[in-house]
Write an enzyme that holds these catalytic residues in place. Structure first.
Site, PDB file in Angstrom:
ATOM      1  N   ASN A  80       5.526  -4.578   8.774  1.00 23.71           N
ATOM      2  CA  ASN A  80       5.729  -5.321  10.026  1.00 23.71           C
ATOM      3  C   ASN A  80       6.847  -4.654  10.841  1.00 23.71           C
ATOM      4  O   ASN A  80       7.744  -4.015  10.298  1.00 23.71           O
ATOM      5  CB  ASN A  80       6.065  -6.779   9.732  1.00 23.71           C
ATOM      6  CG  ASN A  80       7.371  -6.909   8.977  1.00 23.71           C
ATOM      7  OD1 ASN A  80       8.433  -7.002   9.583  1.00 23.71           O
ATOM      8  ND2 ASN A  80       7.316  -6.879   7.639  1.00 23.71           N
ATOM      9  N   ASN A 134      -5.277  -7.203  -2.243  1.00 30.13           N
ATOM     10  CA  ASN A 134      -4.321  -6.077  -2.211  1.00 30.13           C
ATOM     11  C   ASN A 134      -4.780  -4.929  -3.111  1.00 30.13           C
ATOM     12  O   ASN A 134      -4.369  -3.775  -2.925  1.00 30.13           O
ATOM     13  CB  ASN A 134      -2.938  -6.503  -2.745  1.00 30.13           C
ATOM     14  CG  ASN A 134      -2.276  -7.607  -1.940  1.00 30.13           C
ATOM     15  OD1 ASN A 134      -1.504  -8.379  -2.480  1.00 30.13           O
ATOM     16  ND2 ASN A 134      -2.569  -7.689  -0.658  1.00 30.13           N
ATOM     17  N   LEU A 135      -5.586  -5.243  -4.113  1.00 33.65           N
ATOM     18  CA  LEU A 135      -5.807  -4.286  -5.208  1.00 33.65           C
ATOM     19  C   LEU A 135      -6.659  -3.085  -4.807  1.00 33.65           C
ATOM     20  O   LEU A 135      -6.706  -2.093  -5.527  1.00 33.65           O
ATOM     21  CB  LEU A 135      -6.437  -5.007  -6.403  1.00 33.65           C
ATOM     22  CG  LEU A 135      -5.594  -6.163  -6.968  1.00 33.65           C
ATOM     23  CD1 LEU A 135      -6.328  -6.846  -8.111  1.00 33.65           C
ATOM     24  CD2 LEU A 135      -4.220  -5.684  -7.425  1.00 33.65           C
ATOM     25  N   GLN A 136      -7.328  -3.174  -3.659  1.00 35.60           N
ATOM     26  CA  GLN A 136      -8.135  -2.059  -3.149  1.00 35.60           C
ATOM     27  C   GLN A 136      -7.244  -0.873  -2.757  1.00 35.60           C
ATOM     28  O   GLN A 136      -7.698   0.245  -2.626  1.00 35.60           O
ATOM     29  CB  GLN A 136      -8.981  -2.603  -1.980  1.00 35.60           C
ATOM     30  CG  GLN A 136      -9.462  -1.647  -0.931  1.00 35.60           C
ATOM     31  CD  GLN A 136      -8.633  -1.738   0.343  1.00 35.60           C
ATOM     32  OE1 GLN A 136      -7.477  -2.153   0.304  1.00 35.60           O
ATOM     33  NE2 GLN A 136      -9.227  -1.362   1.462  1.00 35.60           N
ATOM     34  N   CYS A 195      -3.526  -5.155   9.227  1.00 33.94           N
ATOM     35  CA  CYS A 195      -4.537  -4.706   8.248  1.00 33.94           C
ATOM     36  C   CYS A 195      -5.528  -5.813   7.914  1.00 33.94           C
ATOM     37  O   CYS A 195      -6.712  -5.558   7.701  1.00 33.94           O
ATOM     38  CB  CYS A 195      -3.866  -4.256   6.952  1.00 33.94           C
ATOM     39  SG  CYS A 195      -3.007  -2.693   7.065  1.00 33.94           S
ATOM     40  N   GLY A 253       0.807  -1.213   0.000  1.00 28.26           N
ATOM     41  CA  GLY A 253       0.000   0.000   0.000  1.00 28.26           C
ATOM     42  C   GLY A 253       0.841   1.264   0.000  1.00 28.26           C
ATOM     43  O   GLY A 253       0.594   2.193  -0.774  1.00 28.26           O
ATOM     44  N   CYS A 294      14.156   6.124  19.234  1.00 28.96           N
ATOM     45  CA  CYS A 294      14.034   7.185  20.239  1.00 28.96           C
ATOM     46  C   CYS A 294      12.567   7.338  20.632  1.00 28.96           C
ATOM     47  O   CYS A 294      12.234   7.655  21.769  1.00 28.96           O
ATOM     48  CB  CYS A 294      14.524   8.515  19.678  1.00 28.96           C
ATOM     49  SG  CYS A 294      16.276   8.585  19.343  1.00 28.96           S
TER      50      CYS A 294
END
Lengths: 92, 274
Positions: free
Chosen positions: B133, B72-74, B191, B43, B177
């Site tokens: 991730n 995934n294509l959305q 997701c 994405g 940090c």
């Protein structure tokens, strides 16, 4: 005093904006516990096993991080303060 | 590369950059001379790859070990319906080659690991973390701090995004940090579990592509020392000042990470106590 919560913290608390009954002069820690007292799901997420704020949870008072820029959880609250708490997210 | 090195076709292609005082022929030449490793072709990586290719970044590396899935294509707009089942690096590279012949694409169909990042990332001017991730995110951060490589970090969650630029050569903070180690596994849903607004990584990835272009050209003020938090539902943007932490395990005063071998890049990305 109002808390603004981000990402999964808001989901655990059920809202992005939550008001807690804490007065000016009390500490950020008091506002944190007032928030967590009503939200066990959130407590489990933001406190570690020793009851300390987890490493990855950032707390802001008026847009400034409390540990590096203020007195940490001991920071004294003033009228009109805005508190925020956010975790890291990893989606891509 | 001097401005004279832009040929007639390039002067035409990049004319809207070339006429800007802030970019000009020198800035465009810097983009054509530049190299970026995009970690993740999902994405976030989709708009990053698309805009960096359109801008004429001369060498674009793309790392991803996944194949394209219909779900995934959305949001992963560099891939098309016909790409389902194809390695993401292949369809992303095909998109780039089709868009801009000035760009050399290098693909790595693998998951970045402590043992391979040196070989893959060496020689790129900027890294763009568009992964999905924590293990890869902490690996990118630590590698960039240890090798003094600028890094654009972007991450998303449902309606929200976080973006920060890490410039280890400056005095700003790194990702550790802000978040010294990853949350306990399972505490932050992904997701696939929570869903994600399809356009969200488009917005966040475009912010990352902007930051990468600024790094390569030296334009403007980098998003260093402040975390940008975007909320698509509220349509709000907040930038929170972030400071280098003296206790940071990788860039702090007594940093304990001086080699990637010392970190377990899975689950919480922790370091063994010394």
């Amino acid at each position: 005093m109002e808390w603004k919560l981000f990402a999964d913290l808001a989901e655990r608390a059920g809202d992005r904006h939550l008001t807690v009954d804490v007065e000016p002069g009390e500490r950020v820690e008091d506002a944190l516990h007032a928030l967590l007292d009503d939200h066990d799901d959130l407590r489990e997420r933001v406190l570690d096993e020793d009851g300390q704020l987890s490493d990855g949870i950032n707390v802001l008072r008026n847009g400034s991080e409390i540990h590096t820029q203020q007195e940490g959880l001991e920071t004294t609250l003033e009228a009109g303060d805005e508190l925020a708490m956010f975790p890291p997210v990893s989606g891509g | 590369m001097s401005d004279l090195s832009l040929d007639a076709m390039q002067l035409d292609r990049y004319s809207r950059h070339v006429i800007m005082d802030e970019v000009g022929p020198a800035g465009q030449a810097a983009l054509l001379d530049g190299s970026v490793l995009v970690v993740g072709a999902g994405g976030l990586g989709s708009p990053v790859v698309q805009y960096l290719a359109a801008a004429g970044v001369g060498r674009l590396g793309i790392v991803d070990d996944d194949v394209v899935e219909r779900s995934n294509l959305q949001r992963q707009i560099v891939h098309a319906d016909a790409d389902v089942g194809r390695p993401k690096v292949e369809s992303a590279a095909a998109y780039v080659r089709n868009l801009n012949p000035d760009v050399t694409v290098e693909t790595y169909e693998t998951r970045l690991a402590a043992g391979s990042i040196d070989e893959i990332a060496a020689g790129y001017d900027v890294l763009c973390d568009a992964s999905d991730n924590f293990a890869t995110r902490y690996l990118c951060n630590d590698y960039c701090v240890l090798t003094d490589t600028p890094l654009s970090h972007g991450a998303i969650y449902r309606f929200e995004g976080q973006v920060i630029t890490i410039d280890p050569g400056g005095d700003g903070p790194c990702y550790r940090c802000l978040f010294p180690q990853a949350p306990e596994p399972g505490t932050v849903p992904d997701c696939a579990t929570t869903g994600v607004l399809g356009v969200l990584p488009g917005t966040v990835g475009c912010l990352q592509a902007t930051e990468v272009i600024k790094q390569l050209t030296g334009i403007g003020e980098a998003l260093t020392g402040r975390l940008l938090m975007y909320d698509a539902a509220d349509m709000s943007v907040e930038t929170v000042p972030v400071h280098r932490s003296p206790d940071c395990p990788v860039c702090g005063e007594s940093a304990t990470i001086d080699s990637l071998d010392e970190v377990t890049y899975e689950a919480r990305c922790t370091i063994p106590a010394k």
